[in-house]
Scaffold this motif. Structure first.
Motif, PDB file in Angstrom:
ATOM      1  N   ILE A 133      -8.862 -39.472  14.853  1.00  0.00           N
ATOM      2  CA  ILE A 133      -8.903 -38.724  13.590  1.00  0.00           C
ATOM      3  C   ILE A 133      -9.824 -37.514  13.723  1.00  0.00           C
ATOM      4  N   TYR A 134     -10.964 -37.726  14.369  1.00  0.00           N
ATOM      5  CA  TYR A 134     -11.888 -36.603  14.544  1.00  0.00           C
ATOM      6  C   TYR A 134     -11.274 -35.515  15.411  1.00  0.00           C
ATOM      7  N   ALA A 135     -10.638 -35.910  16.503  1.00  0.00           N
ATOM      8  CA  ALA A 135     -10.101 -34.925  17.448  1.00  0.00           C
ATOM      9  C   ALA A 135      -8.906 -34.171  16.890  1.00  0.00           C
ATOM     10  N   PHE A 136      -8.006 -34.879  16.224  1.00  0.00           N
ATOM     11  CA  PHE A 136      -6.730 -34.275  15.848  1.00  0.00           C
ATOM     12  C   PHE A 136      -6.651 -33.837  14.393  1.00  0.00           C
ATOM     13  N   TYR A 137      -7.691 -34.150  13.615  1.00  0.00           N
ATOM     14  CA  TYR A 137      -7.723 -33.691  12.221  1.00  0.00           C
ATOM     15  C   TYR A 137      -8.988 -32.864  11.958  1.00  0.00           C
ATOM     16  N   ILE A 138     -10.150 -33.490  12.099  1.00  0.00           N
ATOM     17  CA  ILE A 138     -11.393 -32.819  11.698  1.00  0.00           C
ATOM     18  C   ILE A 138     -11.707 -31.653  12.633  1.00  0.00           C
ATOM     19  N   ALA A 139     -11.807 -31.917  13.939  1.00  0.00           N
ATOM     20  CA  ALA A 139     -12.110 -30.840  14.883  1.00  0.00           C
ATOM     21  C   ALA A 139     -10.987 -29.812  14.955  1.00  0.00           C
ATOM     22  N   ALA A 140      -9.749 -30.257  14.743  1.00  0.00           N
ATOM     23  CA  ALA A 140      -8.604 -29.338  14.784  1.00  0.00           C
ATOM     24  C   ALA A 140      -8.399 -28.596  13.463  1.00  0.00           C
ATOM     25  N   LYS A 141      -9.208 -28.975  12.445  1.00  0.00           N
ATOM     26  CA  LYS A 141      -9.103 -28.354  11.119  1.00  0.00           C
ATOM     27  C   LYS A 141      -7.697 -28.506  10.543  1.00  0.00           C
ATOM     28  N   VAL A 142      -7.198 -29.725  10.625  1.00  0.00           N
ATOM     29  CA  VAL A 142      -5.879 -30.072  10.087  1.00  0.00           C
ATOM     30  C   VAL A 142      -6.081 -31.000   8.899  1.00  0.00           C
ATOM     31  N   ASP A 143      -5.427 -30.675   7.790  1.00  0.00           N
ATOM     32  CA  ASP A 143      -5.529 -31.525   6.605  1.00  0.00           C
ATOM     33  C   ASP A 143      -4.911 -32.896   6.885  1.00  0.00           C
ATOM     34  N   ILE A 144      -5.553 -33.932   6.374  1.00  0.00           N
ATOM     35  CA  ILE A 144      -5.053 -35.298   6.574  1.00  0.00           C
ATOM     36  C   ILE A 144      -3.913 -35.567   5.608  1.00  0.00           C
ATOM     37  N   ASP A 145      -2.779 -35.951   6.160  1.00  0.00           N
ATOM     38  CA  ASP A 145      -1.667 -36.448   5.359  1.00  0.00           C
ATOM     39  C   ASP A 145      -1.803 -37.968   5.302  1.00  0.00           C
ATOM     40  N   TRP A 146      -2.239 -38.472   4.174  1.00  0.00           N
ATOM     41  CA  TRP A 146      -2.617 -39.875   4.107  1.00  0.00           C
ATOM     42  C   TRP A 146      -1.467 -40.850   4.352  1.00  0.00           C
ATOM     43  N   PRO A 147      -0.265 -40.616   3.813  1.00  0.00           N
ATOM     44  CA  PRO A 147       0.823 -41.548   4.143  1.00  0.00           C
ATOM     45  C   PRO A 147       1.080 -41.630   5.650  1.00  0.00           C
ATOM     46  N   GLY A 148       1.064 -40.462   6.326  1.00  0.00           N
ATOM     47  CA  GLY A 148       1.282 -40.471   7.773  1.00  0.00           C
ATOM     48  C   GLY A 148       0.160 -41.198   8.498  1.00  0.00           C
ATOM     49  N   LEU A 149      -1.088 -40.929   8.103  1.00  0.00           N
ATOM     50  CA  LEU A 149      -2.233 -41.568   8.757  1.00  0.00           C
ATOM     51  C   LEU A 149      -2.199 -43.076   8.544  1.00  0.00           C
ATOM     52  N   ILE A 150      -1.910 -43.501   7.315  1.00  0.00           N
ATOM     53  CA  ILE A 150      -1.870 -44.943   7.029  1.00  0.00           C
ATOM     54  C   ILE A 150      -0.760 -45.621   7.824  1.00  0.00           C
ATOM     55  N   SER A 151       0.375 -44.926   7.970  1.00  0.00           N
ATOM     56  CA  SER A 151       1.470 -45.511   8.758  1.00  0.00           C
ATOM     57  C   SER A 151       1.044 -45.729  10.205  1.00  0.00           C
ATOM     58  N   SER A 152       0.170 -44.858  10.711  1.00  0.00           N
ATOM     59  CA  SER A 152      -0.297 -45.016  12.093  1.00  0.00           C
ATOM     60  C   SER A 152      -1.293 -46.163  12.219  1.00  0.00           C
ATOM     61  N   VAL A 153      -2.059 -46.431  11.160  1.00  0.00           N
ATOM     62  CA  VAL A 153      -2.990 -47.559  11.191  1.00  0.00           C
ATOM     63  C   VAL A 153      -2.213 -48.860  11.387  1.00  0.00           C
ATOM     64  N   PHE A 154      -1.083 -48.981  10.693  1.00  0.00           N
ATOM     65  CA  PHE A 154      -0.267 -50.194  10.769  1.00  0.00           C
ATOM     66  C   PHE A 154       0.812 -50.104  11.849  1.00  0.00           C
TER      67      PHE A 154
END
Length: 398
Positions: A105-126
């Motif tokens: 998450i840090y590498a591909f969202y925060i450091a990359a300055k990409v907004d988090i799409d929560w449905p997509g992120l949650i789908s990756s958790v599961f």
């Protein structure tokens, strides 16, 4: 086909050290692919010696899929409760996945300055992200975990499919596997010809498409258990893989566009077959008592750490790119690649020693007793005898 047969009572190795070591090489191939990128200014740096051949690393995951099918069938316990199997798969996959996820998450969202799409992120958790064509980004969360989403379908189906496969004749399993791999090739062709590029790529990442590769591994495990043998030195399939890689990435230019496209569509089935032959060759060699470089203790350890390596390598490579910028595109970058691999493996030793292995042991220890009581702790013998007609056929020696 009798020439491919051996005594079904012939000894088989109890430890599969060579296959464990091969896991490291497959994970390292994926790392080299991400490190060198796809050309242009992607990746951390590009060596003219290994690029574009490093692109074959994108298909290192095919080796893992075939190996998963093989190992699941190799240790299949017919009387083990499916619930026990599912429980242990959760303990094997999720702990280190969840620990590695914040780094992704840090590498591909925060450091990359990409907004988090929560449905997509949650789908990756599961680990269900590959089922949805419109997730943002295309590979959400820790991008490499799309392959775990593929594995998850196989894990869900395995306790249901394995008993049927175990009762099938080996020849029919081989036919089903061949049909599945050909279907994989056709799906790629049809998707490329009829769908938008983004949708075609999603189709070819869909878990259903990769099931023939798992079936390939299952079929090979059952065939070996039943006494089938193929005299094959490991050099042969390895040479085949290097030859196919060279032909695909370096020598396609003399061919017509039609031939180039057919090679692309056939890439996954071809690499799957070559992966199966590599596994087969090294396992048979180990069964005959030959110990080689893949039995080296360090390589076996690297293989044990390969799951953690796979989960964190892309994020670390991406963060290094952000911090230091791209390296010059020349062979000096190979030293950086090796150095980064060493650093990642040290991190992965920590993950394996203090997260992955103890978490799996704790989870396995806490398997609900009522599930174990249904089939016993051992779940019965690993595999029942081969179908009678196969077991009685006079085999040929290896």
């Amino acid at each position: 086909m009798k020439g491919l047969r051996a005594d079904p009572t012939a000894p088989l190795p109890k430890r599969l050290d060579s296959l464990t070591s091969l896991r490291f090489f497959a994970a390292f191939a994926v790392f080299a692919h991400h490190f060198t990128g796809l050309g242009g200014k992607t990746g951390f740096g590009r060596s003219e010696t290994i690029f574009p051949f490093s692109g074959i690393g994108a298909h290192g995951v095919t080796f893992f899929f075939v190996l998963s099918g093989f190992l699941m069938m190799w240790v299949f316990k017919p009387r083990e409760s499916p619930l026990v199997f599912y429980w242990r798969r959760v303990g094997r996959i999720w702990p280190v996945h969840l620990v590695a996820l914040p780094l992704g998450i840090y590498a591909f969202y925060i450091a990359a300055k990409v907004d988090i799409d929560w449905p997509g992120l949650i789908s990756s958790v599961f680990l269900v992200q590959t089922w949805f064509p419109d997730v943002t980004p295309t590979l959400p969360g820790n991008p490499v975990t799309w392959t775990l989403s593929v594995e998850l379908l196989f894990y869900a189906l395995f306790p249901l499919v394995a008993p049927f496969a175990n009762r099938m004749r080996t020849r029919w399993l081989m036919v089903a596997t061949a049909v599945g791999l050909f279907g994989m090739y056709l799906v790629n062709w049809v998707a490329d010809a009829n769908l938008e590029p983004a949708m075609a790529r999603w189709v070819m990442r869909h878990p259903l498409v990769y099931l023939p590769e798992f079936l390939l591994g299952m079929t090979m495990a059952l065939a070996l258990r039943r006494g089938w043998r193929l005299p094959l030195h490991p050099v042969v399939p390895l040479a085949g893989l290097f030859g196919w890689t060279y032909l695909y990435y370096q020598e396609r230019w003399p061919f017509s566009d039609v031939v180039e496209h057919q090679m692309e569509f056939a890439m996954r089935p071809v690499v799957g077959i070559l992966s199966a032959l590599i596994i087969l060759a090294f396992l048979q060699r180990e069964a005959r008592g030959h110990r080689g470089v893949l039995n080296n203790r360090l390589l076996v350890s690297l293989g044990l750490w390969s799951y953690s390596f796979y989960l964190v390598h892309h994020a670390i490579s991406r963060l290094a790119t952000y911090e230091f910028g791209r390296m010059p595109d020349n062979d000096s970058v190979l030293f950086t690649l090796i150095g980064m691999a060493v650093v990642i493996n040290v991190i992965c030793w920590v993950l394996f020693t203090y997260v992955e292995e103890p978490a799996e042991k704790w989870w396995r220890k806490h398997t609900p007793k009522r599930w174990l009581d249904r089939g016993g702790e051992t779940g019965g013998s690993v595999l029942p005898p081969a179908p009678r007609r196969e077991a009685e056929t006079a085999p040929a020696s290896v």
